[in-house]
Design an enzyme around this catalytic site. Structure first.
Site, PDB file in Angstrom:
ATOM      1  N   LYS A 238      -8.423  14.096   3.823  1.00  0.00           N
ATOM      2  CA  LYS A 238      -7.717  12.829   3.704  1.00  0.00           C
ATOM      3  C   LYS A 238      -6.822  12.644   4.921  1.00  0.00           C
ATOM      4  O   LYS A 238      -6.682  13.548   5.759  1.00  0.00           O
ATOM      5  CB  LYS A 238      -6.890  12.749   2.423  1.00  0.00           C
ATOM      6  CG  LYS A 238      -5.927  13.898   2.225  1.00  0.00           C
ATOM      7  CD  LYS A 238      -5.202  13.790   0.903  1.00  0.00           C
ATOM      8  CE  LYS A 238      -6.103  14.013  -0.292  1.00  0.00           C
ATOM      9  NZ  LYS A 238      -6.378  12.842  -1.072  1.00  0.00           N
ATOM     10  N   ARG A 239      -6.206  11.470   5.020  1.00  0.00           N
ATOM     11  CA  ARG A 239      -5.161  11.257   6.015  1.00  0.00           C
ATOM     12  C   ARG A 239      -4.016  12.211   5.711  1.00  0.00           C
ATOM     13  O   ARG A 239      -3.717  12.494   4.560  1.00  0.00           O
ATOM     14  CB  ARG A 239      -4.689   9.796   5.932  1.00  0.00           C
ATOM     15  CG  ARG A 239      -3.584   9.416   6.896  1.00  0.00           C
ATOM     16  CD  ARG A 239      -3.313   7.923   6.778  1.00  0.00           C
ATOM     17  NE  ARG A 239      -2.917   7.538   5.427  1.00  0.00           N
ATOM     18  CZ  ARG A 239      -1.686   7.648   4.945  1.00  0.00           C
ATOM     19  NH1 ARG A 239      -0.725   8.143   5.693  1.00  0.00           N
ATOM     20  NH2 ARG A 239      -1.406   7.249   3.722  1.00  0.00           N
TER      21      ARG A 239
ATOM     22  N   THR B 282      -8.538   6.460  -2.452  1.00  0.00           N
ATOM     23  CA  THR B 282      -9.936   6.080  -2.703  1.00  0.00           C
ATOM     24  C   THR B 282     -10.852   7.289  -2.554  1.00  0.00           C
ATOM     25  O   THR B 282     -11.944   7.313  -3.117  1.00  0.00           O
ATOM     26  CB  THR B 282     -10.403   4.963  -1.755  1.00  0.00           C
ATOM     27  OG1 THR B 282     -10.157   5.348  -0.398  1.00  0.00           O
ATOM     28  CG2 THR B 282      -9.695   3.658  -2.066  1.00  0.00           C
TER      29      THR B 282
ATOM     30  N   HIS C 248       0.801  -1.229   0.000  1.00  0.00           N
ATOM     31  CA  HIS C 248       0.000   0.000   0.000  1.00  0.00           C
ATOM     32  C   HIS C 248       0.828   1.271   0.000  1.00  0.00           C
ATOM     33  O   HIS C 248       0.260   2.361   0.052  1.00  0.00           O
ATOM     34  CB  HIS C 248      -0.937   0.026   1.212  1.00  0.00           C
ATOM     35  CG  HIS C 248      -2.140  -0.846   1.058  1.00  0.00           C
ATOM     36  ND1 HIS C 248      -3.280  -0.446   0.399  1.00  0.00           N
ATOM     37  CD2 HIS C 248      -2.378  -2.109   1.468  1.00  0.00           C
ATOM     38  CE1 HIS C 248      -4.174  -1.421   0.422  1.00  0.00           C
ATOM     39  NE2 HIS C 248      -3.645  -2.447   1.066  1.00  0.00           N
TER      40      HIS C 248
ATOM     41  N   LYS D  66       1.181  14.028   0.553  1.00  0.00           N
ATOM     42  CA  LYS D  66      -0.134  14.414   0.027  1.00  0.00           C
ATOM     43  C   LYS D  66      -0.220  15.924  -0.192  1.00  0.00           C
ATOM     44  O   LYS D  66      -1.169  16.418  -0.783  1.00  0.00           O
ATOM     45  CB  LYS D  66      -1.240  13.944   0.972  1.00  0.00           C
ATOM     46  CG  LYS D  66      -1.360  12.416   1.029  1.00  0.00           C
ATOM     47  CD  LYS D  66      -2.418  11.974   2.032  1.00  0.00           C
ATOM     48  CE  LYS D  66      -2.490  10.451   2.147  1.00  0.00           C
ATOM     49  NZ  LYS D  66      -3.132   9.817   0.991  1.00  0.00           N
TER      50      LYS D  66
ATOM     51  N   LYS E 278     -14.370   8.517  -4.613  1.00  0.00           N
ATOM     52  CA  LYS E 278     -15.633   8.916  -3.972  1.00  0.00           C
ATOM     53  C   LYS E 278     -16.092  10.274  -4.481  1.00  0.00           C
ATOM     54  O   LYS E 278     -17.281  10.480  -4.766  1.00  0.00           O
ATOM     55  CB  LYS E 278     -15.457   8.939  -2.445  1.00  0.00           C
ATOM     56  CG  LYS E 278     -15.176   7.584  -1.844  1.00  0.00           C
ATOM     57  CD  LYS E 278     -14.642   7.694  -0.429  1.00  0.00           C
ATOM     58  CE  LYS E 278     -14.116   6.339   0.054  1.00  0.00           C
ATOM     59  NZ  LYS E 278     -13.371   6.442   1.328  1.00  0.00           N
TER      60      LYS E 278
END
Length: 748
Positions: free
Chosen positions: A474-475, A582, A283, A480, A586
């Site tokens: 998000k996390r 993900t 992952h 990111k 969404k």
């Protein structure tokens, strides 16, 4: 002297009818049977005396609820501020069912002894694992699967000797240490005790689950504990263990330990069974996220497993050496044991070696896995490597969270898309349909109005529901690049402050991130977002043209509200760092357009919908690699781009933290001198791409056409497709749409 009671009087006094509110015997019997069936999930064929006791206890408890509620009314909740753990079991969990009858022992520490009859793991400390089952219902098929979680319990022998001599505190501490294993999900692992607790957690879940799997494999029918199967040849035909990242990697040595030490299976046969049973999903490509445990910790905590890992590694290296004679550097790169001042166990290498299949979770990620992260292993066994692009369930992420949009789609193409998301392609014929365009735009505005009301109620922030909702949730991690979004917001603020009215569209920027407890930089990024909001939201010059809102405690229930309301979805990681994502899927399914880099699943989203229907910007993977070769110099961008320099100077000077001017010095130093994820390198392209977003948003019809194209092309990203691929290509199972008869009908 009181007159003795007669037998009939005594019987009447203790009669069930004499207990307040219990009702008649028939009602008690009915309640008892209901609890046995629905609360304990047992019938009389498998119920134990303890089950009958608990069914009766639940029956009696039902009649205590009124008094119970009255008592609880005396209690009140604190209303705490800063950071706190999510005590999600504080009020209990009505969906879970404790299964104490299946409690299992899990061993730690101890010593290893080799005997003529095999290897023994002796003098261990035992923690009990008690299962809790949660039903997981299928969609309109009467199937209810089980999710089994484990809670750590101390053994019942409470060190009575210590208690009797007065050392009560030590006895209580020992019990607490045992039960701490399942008390906190992600302990702070910045110190040794936290690291050891994390390793304990991973082994605790693995050991309990594998014992349970083997019990089920050996049994012949539901509820049966008597072993029937004793040969493990067929184990991989009945059991598939998917290692979801490296956290369950101990499944490999633990299964080997059970097969070799307990079940007395020959090593080579046990290894064959283990490899056929296990598969590994990677992952992340970030080196720091691939677990590497100190050998010294294993030696203390799991000595038998360390022996097994050494044996696995030796056989693996012997095989590699036979294929690449004299290539010592290759042996070093592919070893499970990393040599050095602190010898470590590379759990990702263990996963690859001990699995029959290895996959990434988006096509670009799977290529990076093969060409970079596990390059040597791919050259050794290329047939082992696959791709399984992630997916999301449309039942939750459309039907449940966005019923208005789901209804509009059902009116046009029917309900088939809920179980076959590829049917959304039918919407492509409606891209130019004026009525459908109006309906889609209307649903989005209704969702934004609902979310605006939520913000006003829960966050006391009033926003313009006609503004563009530019969402980043998000996390949190530096890769990111939440900081890139921060720099964009500061740039917009500066433009509007210097020239009021310059912003083409009012903008609301809701963001919400979850930070690991020991991740200092993540917490500083959250602090920066809230500090920017404090300045921007209270500046009368800007007014309602720009609002910055940080949504606390990001979770599924909050995502279900913010995602349907989003106009723009931020997916702006550095190319080559995001495995899949993900959230991007969404947002796409719920009618938000994506601004993002060519990273993770964004690449496949652009392929499905057409790159022209997303806002793609910035470096590609090859550009990042070229910049690494050249050397990334943040100061070059800082000196060349005036708006970037102004934003950074404001952060570093205390403009957003006037009471603590040095508050963000760590953020500034990281961005200027230690930024692995090259925020400044994509700043200019990002600002330009956001200008394209602003331009298109002014044309509601054309914007909505792109929204429709994105929704219509999101069918690939269903978890139904993902799980079908896992089943067929990794687990060796053919998916079935068989419907189980409901309980009120006889079985076939």
């Amino acid at each position: 002297m009181a007159k003795p009671l007669t037998d009939s009087e005594r019987q009447k006094q203790i009669s069930v009818r004499g207990l307040a509110g219990l009702g008649d015997v028939a009602e008690v019997r009915k309640s008892f049977n209901r609890h046995l069936h629905f609360t304990l999930v047992k019938d009389r064929n498998v119920a134990t005396p303890r089950d009958y006791f608990f069914a009766l206890a639940h029956t009696v408890r039902d009649h205590l609820v009124g008094r119970w509620i009255r008592t609880q009314q005396h209690y009140y909740e604190r209303d705490p501020k800063v950071e706190e753990a999510d005590d999600w079991l504080r009020y209990g969990n009505p969906w879970e069912k404790a299964r104490p009858e299946y409690t299992l022992p899990v061993h730690f520490y101890g010593r290893v002894e080799h005997t003529p009859d095999g290897v023994l793991w002796l003098d261990t400390q035992v923690v009990l694992a008690m299962p809790y089952d949660t039903p997981v219902p299928g969609y309109k098929n009467n199937t209810v699967n089980t999710m089994r979680l484990w809670s750590a319990k101390a053994p019942n022998d409470f060190k009575l000797k210590d208690f009797n001599v007065g050392d009560y505190i030590e006895a209580v501490l020992d019990r607490n240490l045992a039960e701490n294993i399942s008390r906190v999900l992600y302990p702070n692992d910045n110190f040794f005790e936290g690291k050891e607790l994390r390793l304990k957690q991973e082994y605790f879940v693995v050991a309990a689950t594998l014992q349970d799997i083997i019990r089920r494999f050996k049994s012949s029918r539901f509820g049966c504990r008597d072993p029937v199967r004793t040969c493990f040849e067929t184990f991989p035909d009945k059991v598939a263990i998917q290692l979801n990242d490296t956290h369950p990697a101990l499944s490999i040595p633990e299964l080997m330990r059970i097969l070799v030490d307990v079940e007395k299976v020959d090593w080579d046969k046990a290894w064959e069974i283990t490899k056929k049973t296990c598969a590994y999903t990677n992952h992340t490509v970030l080196p720091e996220a691939l677990e590497r445990w100190p050998v010294s910790m294993f030696e203390k905590l799991l000595p038998r497993h360390l022996d097994i890992i050494y044996a696995i590694n030796q056989r693996h290296l012997d095989h590699v050496a036979s294929l690449f004679p004299g290539d010592v550097d290759r042996l070093r790169r592919m070893s499970v044991i990393e040599e050095g001042d602190c010898k470590r166990i590379n759990m990702a290498h263990l996963c690859v070696i001990g699995s029959h299949a290895v996959n990434g979770v988006a096509r670009i990620h799977s290529e990076i896995v093969k060409q970079s992260v596990f390059k040597d292993f791919y050259e050794l066994e290329p047939e082992k490597f696959q791709n399984k692009t992630n997916g999301i369930t449309p039942r939750r992420w459309l039907l449940l969270c966005n019923p208005g949009l789901a209804d509009v789609i059902v009116e046009r193409i029917g309900e088939g898309f809920l179980t076959d998301l590829s049917q959304l392609k039918k919407l492509l014929s409606l891209v130019d349909d004026e009525a459908f365009i109006r309906d889609i735009a209307k649903i989005k505005q209704e969702n934004k109005l609902k979310f605006s009301a939520l913000l006003e109620k829960d966050y006391k922030v009033k926003i313009n529901p006609a503004s563009m909702f530019d969402v980043h949730v998000k996390r949190i991690h530096e890769y990111k690049r939440q900081l890139l979004n921060c720099l964009h917001i500061i740039t917009l603020y500066n433009r509007e402050f210097q020239e009021p009215g310059v912003l083409p569209n009012p903008l609301t920027s809701p963001s919400s991130f979850q930070a690991a407890p020991g991740y200092h930089m993540a917490k500083m990024i959250i602090k920066l977002v809230t500090s920017i909001g404090d300045v921007v939201n209270h500046d009368p010059v800007v007014g309602d043209k720009l609002k910055v809102i940080f949504l606390e405690n990001y979770r599924v229930s909050l995502a279900e509200k913010v995602i349907p309301a989003a106009d723009l979805s931020q997916q702006i990681s550095t190319a080559g760092t995001e495995a899949s994502g993900t959230g991007n899927m969404k947002f796409m399914l719920n009618g938000a357009l994506t601004i993002g880099t060519m990273d993770g699943a964004n690449v496949e989203m652009a392929e499905e919908a057409g790159e022209e229907n997303l806002f793609i910007f910035g470096m590609r993977v090859e550009d990042v690699e070229a910049l690494d070769q050249k050397g990334y110099n943040a100061r070059e961008f800082y000196e060349r781009l005036p708006e970037l320099r102004q934003a950074m100077d404001q952060i570093s000077s205390g403009f957003f933290s006037p009471k603590d001017p040095d508050c963000f010095k760590d953020v500034v130093n990281m961005l200027m001198y230690h930024d692995r994820f090259k925020v400044f390198a994509d700043y200019e392209a990002y600002i330009q791409c956001q200008a394209q977003v602003d331009h298109l948003y002014q044309n509601s019809k054309e914007w909505t056409k792109k929204v429709i194209k994105n929704i219509a092309c999101s069918g690939k990203f269903s978890s139904d497709r993902t799980i079908t691929e896992y089943a067929r290509e990794i687990w060796g199972v053919e998916p079935s749409d068989l419907q189980i008869p409901p309980p009120n009908l006889p079985k076939d």
